[in-house]
Design a protein around this motif. Structure first.
Motif, PDB file in Angstrom:
ATOM      1  N   PRO A 312      42.677  29.930  40.678  1.00  0.00           N
ATOM      2  CA  PRO A 312      41.919  28.946  41.463  1.00  0.00           C
ATOM      3  C   PRO A 312      41.978  29.261  42.955  1.00  0.00           C
ATOM      4  O   PRO A 312      42.967  29.815  43.444  1.00  0.00           O
ATOM      5  N   LYS A 313      40.929  28.921  43.678  1.00  0.00           N
ATOM      6  CA  LYS A 313      40.894  29.100  45.129  1.00  0.00           C
ATOM      7  C   LYS A 313      41.505  27.877  45.814  1.00  0.00           C
ATOM      8  O   LYS A 313      41.501  26.783  45.264  1.00  0.00           O
ATOM      9  N   LEU A 314      42.007  28.082  47.021  1.00  0.00           N
ATOM     10  CA  LEU A 314      42.527  26.973  47.814  1.00  0.00           C
ATOM     11  C   LEU A 314      41.348  26.313  48.525  1.00  0.00           C
ATOM     12  O   LEU A 314      40.824  26.836  49.502  1.00  0.00           O
ATOM     13  N   LEU A 315      40.909  25.164  48.014  1.00  0.00           N
ATOM     14  CA  LEU A 315      39.748  24.465  48.546  1.00  0.00           C
ATOM     15  C   LEU A 315      40.179  23.405  49.555  1.00  0.00           C
ATOM     16  O   LEU A 315      41.243  22.797  49.419  1.00  0.00           O
ATOM     17  N   THR A 316      39.329  23.167  50.540  1.00  0.00           N
ATOM     18  CA  THR A 316      39.562  22.109  51.524  1.00  0.00           C
ATOM     19  C   THR A 316      38.628  20.944  51.214  1.00  0.00           C
ATOM     20  O   THR A 316      37.408  21.107  51.190  1.00  0.00           O
ATOM     21  N   GLN A 322      44.050  20.145  51.146  1.00  0.00           N
ATOM     22  CA  GLN A 322      43.774  21.435  50.517  1.00  0.00           C
ATOM     23  C   GLN A 322      44.438  21.464  49.153  1.00  0.00           C
ATOM     24  O   GLN A 322      45.589  21.026  49.000  1.00  0.00           O
ATOM     25  N   ILE A 323      43.734  21.983  48.171  1.00  0.00           N
ATOM     26  CA  ILE A 323      44.267  22.001  46.815  1.00  0.00           C
ATOM     27  C   ILE A 323      43.768  23.234  46.076  1.00  0.00           C
ATOM     28  O   ILE A 323      42.623  23.663  46.252  1.00  0.00           O
ATOM     29  N   SER A 324      44.650  23.818  45.287  1.00  0.00           N
ATOM     30  CA  SER A 324      44.322  25.009  44.506  1.00  0.00           C
ATOM     31  C   SER A 324      44.460  24.657  43.028  1.00  0.00           C
ATOM     32  O   SER A 324      45.543  24.770  42.443  1.00  0.00           O
ATOM     33  N   CYS A 325      43.354  24.170  42.426  1.00  0.00           N
ATOM     34  CA  CYS A 325      43.388  23.734  41.038  1.00  0.00           C
ATOM     35  C   CYS A 325      41.965  23.687  40.496  1.00  0.00           C
ATOM     36  O   CYS A 325      41.049  23.208  41.168  1.00  0.00           O
TER      37      CYS A 325
END
Length: 344
Positions: A312-316, A322-325
């Motif tokens: 998963p990418k680290l999304l803002t 920020q979350i990576s899931c």
């Protein structure tokens, strides 16, 4: 120009930081594998801000702190401090900027030289990095001791004559000696009694306000981090999986791993309001052979098929979290049901 302007907004900017340690065997020390300690860490830290770094033992928290200070060189990635690209500096240039960032180490019993008096250990950095006279240095040392709650007459004492809390105060005084703007605190209270922990945390909070310091506060105790930090980053196997304000992490965690960490915090029976949740099971995967896809999927109760093969990418999100899931990727029903202010 745009990138430079953005970097000037931050005291510290870490981008895609990797660190791997070679595993060597045999007479000729042949490299047979690597320990992947950091796996693409990225975050920013503003002036006067405190960022907590939380995770299980072995997730790479201390390695990250040492890489930022270049006590150990990173394998890949970029570190910008006060707009300066540290990776591009030569040894001499790095030495000139080193007083601007310091570190408070975890164990107050092993980080002080037992053969040096308090005056000698605090005088050493002042000799190396300043042009102060002997009288000015002595005055500065007395001021440092008073700042951390010790007395000037302690200058003639040696480390074995102090308690654990007093030794940690000496470590803080040493970190403050060169007027840094960033201090990396590597679990500075974990080796202390609970009552002493509160004193040291209150001292760090006071110093932050008094000197405008920024902290990168490394700990495995979310309660301690919540007390002193503005934002909290959750690390798992060398990656940041969630980063948000302290209240968001502690009151409304979103990532399954963050939820598991919060569920593991003991709740006193007298104040029990919720039914105890199940603690995360399974073992942390080996950093030598990292699992494919999301590193957390072997232990995740909400793992999907995509988690097993796609990282998963680290999304803002819209509120700065920020979350990576994969639960929060674009097009997923979970993310579509979020309030508009939390949109991706």
């Amino acid at each position: 120009m745009k990138d430079k302007t953005l970097r000037n907004e931050y005291l510290l900017e870490v981008t895609h930081l990797f660190k791997k340690f070679p595993i060597q065997k045999g007479v000729f020390r042949k490299t047979v594998g690597y320990v992947h300690a950091l796996n693409g860490v990225s975050f920013t830290l503003k002036k006067g801000e405190s960022l907590g770094l939380v995770g299980e033992s072995g997730c790479g928290k201390t390695t990250l702190g040492k890489c930022i200070l270049f006590l150990i060189p990173p394998s890949q990635g970029d570190i910008f401090f006060e707009g300066i690209h540290l990776n591009s500096l030569r040894k001499g240039s790095l030495k000139k900027i080193r007083p601007r960032f310091q570190m408070i180490f975890q164990d107050p019993y092993s980080t002080l030289n037992p053969r040096m008096s308090v005056e000698a250990m605090l005088d050493e950095p002042l000799k190396l990095y300043t042009s102060m006279t002997s009288r000015e240095r002595k005055k500065k040392i007395c001021e440092l001791l008073e700042t951390v709650g010790l007395r000037p007459e302690h200058t003639t004492r040696y480390p074995h004559e102090f308690s654990g809390g007093q030794r940690q105060r000496l470590g803080i005084a040493r970190a403050l000696a060169l007027n840094p703007s960033l201090i990396i605190c590597d679990e500075p209270v974990s080796a202390l009694d609970v009552s002493i922990q509160a004193q040291i945390l209150n001292l760090l909070d006071q110093l932050k306000k008094e000197f405008g310091l920024s902290y990168l506060f490394i700990s495995h105790d979310i309660g301690v981090v919540e007390h002193i930090c503005d934002r909290i980053a959750i690390m798992y196997l060398g990656k940041i999986v969630e980063l948000a304000r302290d209240t968001q992490i502690c009151q409304d965690p979103w990532h399954p791993y963050t939820k598991a960490l919060m569920a593991a915090i003991p709740i006193p029976k007298s104040g029990l309001k919720h039914k105890p949740k199940s603690v995360l099971g399974g073992d942390v995967p080996s950093p030598i052979q990292l699992p494919p896809g999301c590193f957390f999927h072997p232990r995740c109760p909400e793992a999907m098929e995509i988690c097993r093969h796609e990282p998963p990418k680290l999304l803002t999100l819209g509120d700065g979290r920020q979350i990576s899931c994969h639960l929060f990727r674009e097009g997923n029903p979970v993310s579509e049901n979020l309030p508009s202010k939390f949109s991706l």
